[in-house]
Design an enzyme around this catalytic site. Structure first.
Site: not given
Ligand code: BDR
Ligand code: CA
Length: 319
Positions: A240
């Site tokens: 992500h």
């Molecule tokens: C986001 O939420 C966190 O778990 C990850 O680091 C990322 O920034 C994904 O939904």
């Protein structure tokens, strides 16, 4: 070519950690400061994880400042289910000996932006509380922000509710401040980040390369995969937060659309949802306040992650 000055606001976090490695390795980015936020875990733990990563990479000259303990209007709800009890379970790194600076995250962002001769790019890959507070408290500095590259939200899907993604779901009010600031926003939501996979059969690339950075990433992937290839049924680990960094390093990796982006605060089923108008410009009144990123070239993105690890391994050998 001069490097683009950036400040990274993050909550490491497995994917945050890999995003940090990419930024630290890049010869296009000059990481001026890192600020931490409560999100994947408490801000105390995300700060410890950030310091560990900087010590691992030998980049302890970069100032780290501790951010807000809670979202603006809610209480933090940590993501142990995804990132474990430390916020970065899996790799075994020594407790950090370095300390954060004696400024709050918001103060450090303001100081760096104020002192910079060039415009500064903000990267936000945790809940947007620090960035929201900074924008509210320092309106005279908005003109000195080049753009804000974010991981958050999504057009077609959410992960904490049907339509709300974790970073926005934690602090929708702060996310709205960011989206409505008028500053150019690059939004990497779940539409693109769920395609930004390191697939399970590619984990061996990292495990087989020798060196502390590759082993760190291999350990991160193994733990992150428990949730993502298990309950969430993806083919691998979604990188992500790396999308928000990779876009600044090589924009040709991504496909984006100009679009106004807003955040719903009041809907019973849609609080924290990204409301994105992708209709053609002539069919809507709102200005283009952002770019919604929807696709990427996964293979080239993966190569960029591998090259970033190689670069830091080589820096460590030559240090
Ligand atoms: C986001 O939420 C966190 O778990 C990850 O680091 C990322 O920034 C994904 O939904
Ligand atoms: Ca994150």
């Amino acid at each position: 070519m001069s490097k683009r000055p950036v400040i990274i606001d993050c909550d490491p976090g497995h994917d945050d950690a890999i995003a940090l490695l990419m930024a630290l390795a890049s010869d296009k980015l000059d990481v001026k400061g890192i600020t931490t936020i409560a999100g994947n875990n408490t801000v105390e733990k995300t700060t410890i994880n950030t310091l560990k990563i900087l010590e691992l990479t030998g980049m302890t000259h970069i100032p780290v400042a501790v951010g807000r303990r809670n979202p603006l209007m809610q209480t933090i709800q940590v993501a142990n289910d995804v990132h474990g009890v430390s916020g970065m379970d899996g790799p075994e790194l020594p407790d950090p000996i370095t300390k954060p600076v004696d400024l709050s995250a918001v103060e450090l962002i303001a100081k760096i932006v104020e002192e910079s001769e060039e415009k500064v790019t903000l990267v936000a890959v945790g809940p947007f509380t620090n960035i929201g507070v900074f924008l509210l408290a320092y309106p005279h500095l908005h003109d000195k922000i080049e753009c804000i590259s974010l991981m958050g939200g999504g057009y077609y899907e959410g992960n904490r509710t049907a339509l709300s993604e974790f970073n926005i779901w934690q602090d929708p009010e702060a996310a709205r401040v960011v989206m409505r600031s008028g500053i150019p926003v690059l939004l990497h939501g779940l539409d693109v980040t769920h395609k930004a996979l390191v697939k399970k059969d590619e984990f061996s690339i990292f495990r087989e390369e020798k060196g502390p950075i590759f082993q760190f990433v291999a350990d991160l992937l193994d733990f992150f995969a428990i949730c993502y290839t298990g309950e969430r049924k993806l083919e691998g680990c979604p990188m992500h937060d790396s999308c928000a960094i990779a876009h600044l390093i090589d924009p040709t990796l991504f496909t984006s659309y100009d679009a106004p982006i807003d955040i719903d605060l009041d809907g019973t089923l849609t609080r924290g949802a990204c409301i994105v108008d992708l209709r053609p410009r002539e069919r809507r009144d709102n200005p283009d306040n952002g770019k919604m990123v929807l696709d990427l070239d996964r293979k080239r993105f993966l190569n960029l992650i591998i090259d970033s690890c190689r670069k830091i391994e080589s820096n460590l050998k030559n240090a």
